[in-house]
Design a protein around this motif. Structure first.
Motif, PDB file in Angstrom:
ATOM      1  N   TRP A   1       7.607  -3.591  -3.395  1.00  0.00           N
ATOM      2  CA  TRP A   1       8.904  -3.475  -2.704  1.00  0.00           C
ATOM      3  C   TRP A   1       9.055  -2.153  -1.976  1.00  0.00           C
ATOM      4  CZ3 TRP A   1      10.222  -8.260  -2.851  1.00  0.00           C
ATOM      5  CH2 TRP A   1      10.297  -9.005  -4.034  1.00  0.00           C
ATOM      6  N   ASP A   2       8.030  -1.299  -1.961  1.00  0.00           N
ATOM      7  CA  ASP A   2       8.204   0.104  -1.615  1.00  0.00           C
ATOM      8  C   ASP A   2       7.699   0.458  -0.213  1.00  0.00           C
ATOM      9  OD1 ASP A   2       8.746   2.892  -2.660  1.00  0.00           O
ATOM     10  OD2 ASP A   2       6.637   3.074  -2.077  1.00  0.00           O
ATOM     11  N   ILE A   3       8.501   1.204   0.500  1.00  0.00           N
ATOM     12  CA  ILE A   3       8.196   1.560   1.893  1.00  0.00           C
ATOM     13  C   ILE A   3       6.905   2.375   2.012  1.00  0.00           C
ATOM     14  CG2 ILE A   3       9.807   3.544   1.786  1.00  0.00           C
ATOM     15  CD1 ILE A   3      10.390   3.028   4.797  1.00  0.00           C
ATOM     16  N   LEU A   4       6.731   3.362   1.140  1.00  0.00           N
ATOM     17  CA  LEU A   4       5.559   4.235   1.260  1.00  0.00           C
ATOM     18  C   LEU A   4       4.266   3.519   0.892  1.00  0.00           C
ATOM     19  CD1 LEU A   4       6.900   7.672  -0.037  1.00  0.00           C
ATOM     20  CD2 LEU A   4       6.280   7.013   2.314  1.00  0.00           C
ATOM     21  N   GLN A   5       4.351   2.722  -0.182  1.00  0.00           N
ATOM     22  CA  GLN A   5       3.150   1.956  -0.557  1.00  0.00           C
ATOM     23  C   GLN A   5       2.749   1.014   0.570  1.00  0.00           C
ATOM     24  OE1 GLN A   5       2.957   0.246  -4.571  1.00  0.00           O
ATOM     25  NE2 GLN A   5       4.542   1.644  -5.238  1.00  0.00           N
ATOM     26  N   ALA A   6       3.767   0.409   1.208  1.00  0.00           N
ATOM     27  CA  ALA A   6       3.487  -0.526   2.307  1.00  0.00           C
ATOM     28  C   ALA A   6       2.887   0.213   3.497  1.00  0.00           C
ATOM     29  CB  ALA A   6       4.769  -1.240   2.722  1.00  0.00           C
ATOM     30  N   GLN A   7       3.408   1.390   3.757  1.00  0.00           N
ATOM     31  CA  GLN A   7       2.906   2.176   4.886  1.00  0.00           C
ATOM     32  C   GLN A   7       1.427   2.531   4.686  1.00  0.00           C
ATOM     33  OE1 GLN A   7       5.570   5.376   5.788  1.00  0.00           O
ATOM     34  NE2 GLN A   7       4.317   6.146   7.487  1.00  0.00           N
ATOM     35  N   ASN A   8       1.093   2.916   3.447  1.00  0.00           N
ATOM     36  CA  ASN A   8      -0.310   3.244   3.155  1.00  0.00           C
ATOM     37  C   ASN A   8      -1.224   2.045   3.332  1.00  0.00           C
ATOM     38  OD1 ASN A   8       0.050   5.940   2.586  1.00  0.00           O
ATOM     39  ND2 ASN A   8       0.609   5.542   0.443  1.00  0.00           N
ATOM     40  N   ILE A   9      -0.767   0.912   2.829  1.00  0.00           N
ATOM     41  CA  ILE A   9      -1.585  -0.301   2.955  1.00  0.00           C
ATOM     42  C   ILE A   9      -1.771  -0.649   4.434  1.00  0.00           C
ATOM     43  CG2 ILE A   9      -1.584  -2.794   2.534  1.00  0.00           C
ATOM     44  CD1 ILE A   9      -0.183  -2.135  -0.191  1.00  0.00           C
ATOM     45  N   ALA A  10      -0.664  -0.583   5.184  1.00  0.00           N
ATOM     46  CA  ALA A  10      -0.731  -0.953   6.604  1.00  0.00           C
ATOM     47  C   ALA A  10      -1.584   0.025   7.412  1.00  0.00           C
ATOM     48  CB  ALA A  10       0.676  -1.062   7.189  1.00  0.00           C
ATOM     49  N   ASN A  11      -1.634   1.278   6.970  1.00  0.00           N
ATOM     50  CA  ASN A  11      -2.513   2.243   7.650  1.00  0.00           C
ATOM     51  C   ASN A  11      -3.963   1.765   7.622  1.00  0.00           C
ATOM     52  OD1 ASN A  11      -0.494   4.019   8.311  1.00  0.00           O
ATOM     53  ND2 ASN A  11      -0.824   5.367   6.535  1.00  0.00           N
ATOM     54  N   THR A  12      -4.355   1.252   6.469  1.00  0.00           N
ATOM     55  CA  THR A  12      -5.719   0.736   6.344  1.00  0.00           C
ATOM     56  C   THR A  12      -5.891  -0.531   7.183  1.00  0.00           C
ATOM     57  OG1 THR A  12      -5.512   1.458   4.065  1.00  0.00           O
ATOM     58  CG2 THR A  12      -7.492   0.216   4.628  1.00  0.00           C
TER      59      THR A  12
END
Ligand code: GAL
Ligand code: CA
Length: 345
Positions: free
Chosen positions: A211-222
């Motif tokens: 549910w987390d914005i930062l975790q999602a951002q990291n995943i999407a960076n990859t």
């Protein structure tokens, strides 16, 4: 003689106990109902709106302690134990761990305290195991159905979104907390609706960002580095993660105005930050779950049960067969963003 003294002693104890019991009931009747409330994490964007609504709706109507469980179920159990020790009249609980309702119910049941769970639906066998427990939330699957319809319509009316022209949607999916009913319902239904309507899906990747914005951002960076222009859609189980994905792809030049560098994204919740992005056209759409309506139901119901009334007294809610009051979801796209703003205001 000894017998007489013992008998007298017991009589005294009984008198004392009934007196204490009495005076406690008295204070409960005089004052406002006392409530214990837990929120799984104050860092959760959607729950922060629920929390503020509940707080303002209860002010002046109950004395309550609201706790941040800091994403720690053990901590939440302690908070619940403390509330029971304070002799609260009712509990309103947003679980940390979706599987742990039975432990909360055991604690409450032992003292006969009613419980309203909200946002995370307890398992069926748990909710049916105690007559003083109810649920306020949504129908998880409904949000996936609405997301699916939204993607279907947009996909059909934008042929150029099929970047490689193979007729299939190459998609990425951001999942919420594993085992959370919303994660499971949303993930399953968005895919089912598309597939049932003849759309062939090709999964590039699927990962949980809790549910987390930062975790999602990291995943999407990859993701954006790995898949780039072959990404045709990003499905997200909620808006915070959709925002994280958006931030990440925008840093690579996507969704900032260049029509040839656009990846449609859908989320759930309709939080104001996402509404702003929908207005700008950088997020396709979301599904509103109203924090205001859900908070209202929690407050009405917890106040009722805390004062010994019927759980639905004075309301026009209905309970379904698993003792749940369900607030409906609603599709939100550029055309109707005002409705979302209203529910979050
Ligand atoms: C969902 C919501 C998520 C998150 C989660 C927490 O209903 O869509 O954003 O708040 O609840 O349990
Ligand atoms: Ca394609």
């Amino acid at each position: 003689m000894l017998k007489k003294i013992i008998a007298l002693f017991f009589a005294f104890i009984i008198l004392l106990v009934s007196f204490i019991g009495c005076s406690e009931n008295e204070t409960q009747k005089d004052g406002q109902p006392r409530l214990g409330i837990t929120i799984y994490s104050y860092n959760d964007n959607f729950l922060s709106f629920m929390r503020r609504n509940i707080e303002s709706m209860l002010t002046g109507k109950a004395s309550f302690i609201m706790n941040d469980s800091e994403n720690d179920q053990a901590k939440q159990y302690d908070q619940i134990d403390a509330a029971i020790q304070r002799k609260v009249d009712a509990l309103a609980i947003n679980l940390v761990d979706p599987m742990s309702a039975n432990m909360v119910i055991d604690k409450a049941k032992a003292s006969g305290i009613p419980v309203i769970f909200f946002n995370i639906e307890p398992r069926l066998e748990h909710i049916m195991s105690y007559d003083k427990v109810w649920y306020v939330g949504t129908r998880s699957r409904e949000s996936g159905d609405i997301q699916g319809e939204m993607v279907l319509n947009a996909w059909k009316s934008n042929p150029k979104w099929d970047k490689n022209g193979d007729g299939k949607i190459q998609y990425l999916l951001l999942r919420g907390l594993a085992g959370h009913p919303d994660t499971e319902g949303r993930t399953e239904r968005i895919k089912a609706v598309l597939t049932n309507n003849g759309i062939v899906l090709e999964q590039l990747d699927e990962q949980t960002a809790n549910w987390d914005i930062l975790q999602a951002q990291n995943i999407a960076n990859t993701w954006i580095k790995k898949f780039g222009d072959s990404i045709e859609f990003i499905f997200s189980n909620n808006d915070s993660m959709a925002l994280g994905a958006l931030k990440s792809i925008q840093a690579q030049g996507y969704n900032i105005g260049n029509e040839n560098k656009f990846i449609p994204i859908v989320g759930v919740d309709a939080i104001p930050e996402v509404i702003e992005e929908i207005r700008k056209g950088s997020i396709l759409g979301t599904v509103l779950q109203s924090p205001k309506d859900q908070a209202r139901a929690v407050v009405d119901m917890v106040l009722n049960v805390a004062s010994g009334k019927d759980v639905l007294d004075g309301t026009d809610y209905t309970l379904d067969d698993v003792k749940a009051v369900r607030v409906p979801y609603k599709a939100i796209t550029k055309e109707n963003i005002e409705e979302a703003l209203e529910a979050y205001n």
